[in-house]
Design an enzyme around this catalytic site. Structure first.
Site, PDB file in Angstrom:
ATOM      1  N   GLU A  59      22.661  -5.037 -20.433  1.00 51.14           N
ATOM      2  CA  GLU A  59      23.106  -6.313 -21.039  1.00 51.14           C
ATOM      3  C   GLU A  59      22.095  -6.834 -22.069  1.00 51.14           C
ATOM      4  OE1 GLU A  59      25.462  -9.070 -19.027  1.00 51.14           O
ATOM      5  OE2 GLU A  59      26.366  -7.555 -17.740  1.00 51.14           O
ATOM      6  N   GLY A 117       0.836  -1.204   0.000  1.00 51.49           N
ATOM      7  CA  GLY A 117       0.000   0.000   0.000  1.00 51.49           C
ATOM      8  C   GLY A 117       0.868   1.250   0.000  1.00 51.49           C
TER       9      GLY A 117
HETATM   10  C1  LIG Z   1      23.046   1.338 -15.059  1.00 49.82           C
HETATM   11  C2  LIG Z   1      23.565   0.921 -16.395  1.00 49.82           C
HETATM   12  C3  LIG Z   1      24.688   0.121 -16.472  1.00 49.82           C
HETATM   13  C4  LIG Z   1      25.205  -0.250 -17.717  1.00 49.82           C
HETATM   14  N1  LIG Z   1      26.388  -0.939 -17.783  1.00 49.82           N
HETATM   15  C5  LIG Z   1      27.000  -1.099 -18.985  1.00 49.82           C
HETATM   16  C6  LIG Z   1      28.335  -1.607 -19.063  1.00 49.82           C
HETATM   17  O1  LIG Z   1      28.964  -1.951 -18.050  1.00 49.82           O
HETATM   18  N2  LIG Z   1      28.912  -1.709 -20.288  1.00 49.82           N
HETATM   19  C7  LIG Z   1      28.268  -1.343 -21.435  1.00 49.82           C
HETATM   20  O2  LIG Z   1      28.856  -1.465 -22.505  1.00 49.82           O
HETATM   21  N3  LIG Z   1      26.997  -0.856 -21.387  1.00 49.82           N
HETATM   22  C8  LIG Z   1      26.359  -0.710 -20.197  1.00 49.82           C
HETATM   23  N4  LIG Z   1      25.090  -0.179 -20.128  1.00 49.82           N
HETATM   24  C9  LIG Z   1      24.405   0.180 -21.361  1.00 49.82           C
HETATM   25  C10 LIG Z   1      23.190  -0.697 -21.655  1.00 49.82           C
HETATM   26  O3  LIG Z   1      23.592  -1.989 -22.010  1.00 49.82           O
HETATM   27  C11 LIG Z   1      22.360   0.012 -22.732  1.00 49.82           C
HETATM   28  O4  LIG Z   1      21.729   1.118 -22.092  1.00 49.82           O
HETATM   29  C12 LIG Z   1      21.339  -0.899 -23.383  1.00 49.82           C
HETATM   30  O5  LIG Z   1      21.973  -1.857 -24.184  1.00 49.82           O
HETATM   31  C13 LIG Z   1      20.334  -0.122 -24.239  1.00 49.82           C
HETATM   32  O6  LIG Z   1      20.982   0.754 -25.103  1.00 49.82           O
HETATM   33  P1  LIG Z   1      20.509   2.294 -25.177  1.00 49.82           P
HETATM   34  O7  LIG Z   1      20.446   2.814 -23.787  1.00 49.82           O
HETATM   35  O8  LIG Z   1      21.379   2.996 -26.131  1.00 49.82           O
HETATM   36  O9  LIG Z   1      19.041   2.246 -25.714  1.00 49.82           O
HETATM   37  P2  LIG Z   1      18.583   2.165 -27.301  1.00 49.82           P
HETATM   38  O10 LIG Z   1      19.438   1.181 -27.962  1.00 49.82           O
HETATM   39  O11 LIG Z   1      18.579   3.551 -27.839  1.00 49.82           O
HETATM   40  O12 LIG Z   1      17.136   1.632 -27.164  1.00 49.82           O
HETATM   41  C14 LIG Z   1      16.011   2.449 -26.824  1.00 49.82           C
HETATM   42  C15 LIG Z   1      14.759   1.573 -26.892  1.00 49.82           C
HETATM   43  O13 LIG Z   1      14.578   1.104 -28.238  1.00 49.82           O
HETATM   44  C16 LIG Z   1      14.503  -0.315 -28.242  1.00 49.82           C
HETATM   45  N5  LIG Z   1      15.135  -0.835 -29.450  1.00 49.82           N
HETATM   46  C17 LIG Z   1      16.357  -0.532 -29.952  1.00 49.82           C
HETATM   47  N6  LIG Z   1      16.599  -1.251 -31.056  1.00 49.82           N
HETATM   48  C18 LIG Z   1      15.517  -2.041 -31.262  1.00 49.82           C
HETATM   49  C19 LIG Z   1      15.156  -3.017 -32.243  1.00 49.82           C
HETATM   50  N7  LIG Z   1      15.983  -3.349 -33.236  1.00 49.82           N
HETATM   51  N8  LIG Z   1      13.941  -3.598 -32.154  1.00 49.82           N
HETATM   52  C20 LIG Z   1      13.097  -3.292 -31.137  1.00 49.82           C
HETATM   53  N9  LIG Z   1      13.381  -2.373 -30.172  1.00 49.82           N
HETATM   54  C21 LIG Z   1      14.575  -1.766 -30.234  1.00 49.82           C
HETATM   55  C22 LIG Z   1      15.257  -0.751 -26.995  1.00 49.82           C
HETATM   56  O14 LIG Z   1      14.882  -2.053 -26.577  1.00 49.82           O
HETATM   57  C23 LIG Z   1      14.858   0.333 -26.015  1.00 49.82           C
HETATM   58  O15 LIG Z   1      13.604   0.033 -25.465  1.00 49.82           O
HETATM   59  C24 LIG Z   1      24.536   0.157 -18.895  1.00 49.82           C
HETATM   60  C25 LIG Z   1      23.384   0.945 -18.803  1.00 49.82           C
HETATM   61  C26 LIG Z   1      22.915   1.351 -17.584  1.00 49.82           C
HETATM   62  C27 LIG Z   1      21.720   2.268 -17.530  1.00 49.82           C
END
Ligand SMILES: Cc1cc2nc3c(=O)[nH]c(=O)nc-3n(C[C@H](O)[C@H](O)[C@H](O)COP(=O)(O)OP(=O)(O)OC[C@H]3O[C@@H](n4cnc5c(N)ncnc54)[C@H](O)[C@@H]3O)c2cc1C
Length: 378
Positions: free
Chosen positions: A362, A338
């Site tokens: 990831e 709640g």
């Molecule tokens: C706290 C945190 C820790 C992290 N740690 C690491 C790390 O140690 N090393 C590292 O390299 N990265 C790391 N990341 C990065 C993380 O892996 C990325 O944020 C993630 O892969 C998504 O990429 P983006 O944020 O650029 O989102 P985008 O790729 O821009 O995606 C935005 C949205 O569009 C969707 N989307 C994109 N492409 C498609 C598709 N082809 N079809 C359908 N939907 C799609 C995605 O699912 C998402 O919902 C971390 C991120 C955070 C927030």
């Protein structure tokens, strides 16, 4: 099919559970509030073998299997998922060096990482290249016996505290018909490696996330992993990393369910405890079932990896399912609290924030489905 744990698996699970209960749980809320990275406790985890659970002993690890590793991450995440993600990323870095590093790389970098003396970071994401990781702009140009790296990496877990960074960079020429991406081991003291300030995050606040800039960073050719197959290196690393994150989701969701069960037992409404109300019982049954299924899928992925079979689909299914259901479970656990669930004094408020990232890092849930479908239709 055998569902019971071996003596070793049971021992690792018990040890991780004891550590989480005695050392992590008591300070988790405080570290979340202060956004403090628990460096001393991560070192203690290393001393217990928890920073290289499934890395062979000859390379500094504890020498257990992936099922043991998964069980350990689940227990640590029950204590606090910030610790579990720190641990999981370190294992991801270890796994990549184990698979693709030279003997010299393994001795120099893997041994201290797996024994917990050092911490590792995985640098794939860039400001414009997350899911679309091929779109990266960081470059590596050969200069004598070294590559010179330039670019920017975003959201790097463990960055501030890492001793070694696995960094991807484009090694092909701009006009080359095929883009080549390579992976390099970069030391923290490398000149031109610039660490940004920690990001102020919604959850998992005791984990460390920074931007990493590379300005003319010189890396010896001997620190290049698998030649120009760096993209494959990172994707294979992520496959194993997804078992770690799925395990984290199970531990986090399990903690949320415990909170909900305890609250529903104590809180009275309409003259009886909440846990006697049919609608609340329905929620509890749903949460328990989803958690059980998440655990089974995660341990199955770990088992498939241990058996030496292709585990890409199992790992992505486990990560997708465990993350999505972790979100559902923390949401319903908060609902059972709640109004109190919305107040930061209650642990469920932290768990709710911590859970949100699990379907994003990831590989987002959308990307997991692409991986799963690709495996199913090849
Ligand atoms: C706290 C945190 C820790 C992290 N740690 C690491 C790390 O140690 N090393 C590292 O390299 N990265 C790391 N990341 C990065 C993380 O892996 C990325 O944020 C993630 O892969 C998504 O990429 P983006 O944020 O650029 O989102 P985008 O790729 O821009 O995606 C935005 C949205 O569009 C969707 N989307 C994109 N492409 C498609 C598709 N082809 N079809 C359908 N939907 C799609 C995605 O699912 C998402 O919902 C971390 C991120 C955070 C927030």
């Amino acid at each position: 099919m055998k569902f019971s744990l071996s003596e070793d698996q049971q021992m690792v699970q018990d040890m991780a559970r004891d550590f989480a209960k005695s050392r992590i749980e008591p300070i988790a809320m405080e570290f979340d509030k202060s956004h403090q990275f628990p460096q001393k406790l991560i070192k203690e985890m290393g001393e217990l073998g928890l920073m290289g659970v499934n890395i062979p002993e000859e390379y500094g690890g504890a020498g257990f299997d992936t099922v043991s590793y998964s069980l350990a991450v689940m227990e640590i995440a029950k204590g606090c998922s910030s610790f579990a993600v720190t641990m999981s990323v370190n294992h991801l870095v270890c796994e990549i060096i184990r698979l693709y590093g030279s003997e010299e790389n393994k001795k120099k970098y893997l041994v201290p990482l797996a024994s917990g003396d050092h911490l590792g970071a995985f640098c794939l994401t860039e400001p414009q290249a997350g899911s679309d990781a091929q779109n990266q702009k960081t470059t590596a140009k050969l200069d004598g016996d070294d590559y010179i790296l330039n670019g920017k990496k975003a959201f790097i877990t463990n960055g501030t505290y890492s001793d070694v960074f696995i960094v991807t960079a484009v090694t092909s020429a701009k006009d080359a018909p095929k883009k080549e991406i390579s992976a390099f081991l970069v030391e923290k003291d490398a000149e031109g490696l610039i660490l940004g300030q920690p990001e102020h995050k919604m959850g998992q606040c005791a984990s460390n996330t920074i931007e990493v800039t590379l300005e003319n960073v010189r890396v010896p050719v001997s620190n290049m992993l698998a030649g120009t197959n760096g993209f494959k290196v990172m994707m294979n690393g992520l496959n194993s990393g997804r078992i770690g994150i799925a395990s984290l989701c199970c531990g986090l969701a399990s903690s949320a369910l415990d909170e909900a069960l305890s609250y529903a037992k104590d809180r009275q409404a309409f003259g009886k405890p909440l846990n006697r109300l049919p609608v609340i019982q329905d929620k509890i049954a749903e949460m328990g079932t989803l958690l059980e299924a998440s655990k089974l899928m995660t341990l199955n992925a770990a088992y498939v990896k241990d058996s030496g079979s292709n585990y890409v689909k199992s790992a992505s299914m486990a990560k997708y399912f465990a993350a999505e259901n972790c979100l559902k479970i923390v949401d319903q656990a908060l609902q059972i609290h709640g109004g109190n669930g919305y107040i930061s004094e209650y642990k469920i408020e932290k768990l709710y924030r911590d859970a949100r990232i699990t379907s994003i890092y990831e590989g987002t849930s959308e990307i997991q489905k692409i991986v799963i479908a690709r495996q199913m239709t090849k």
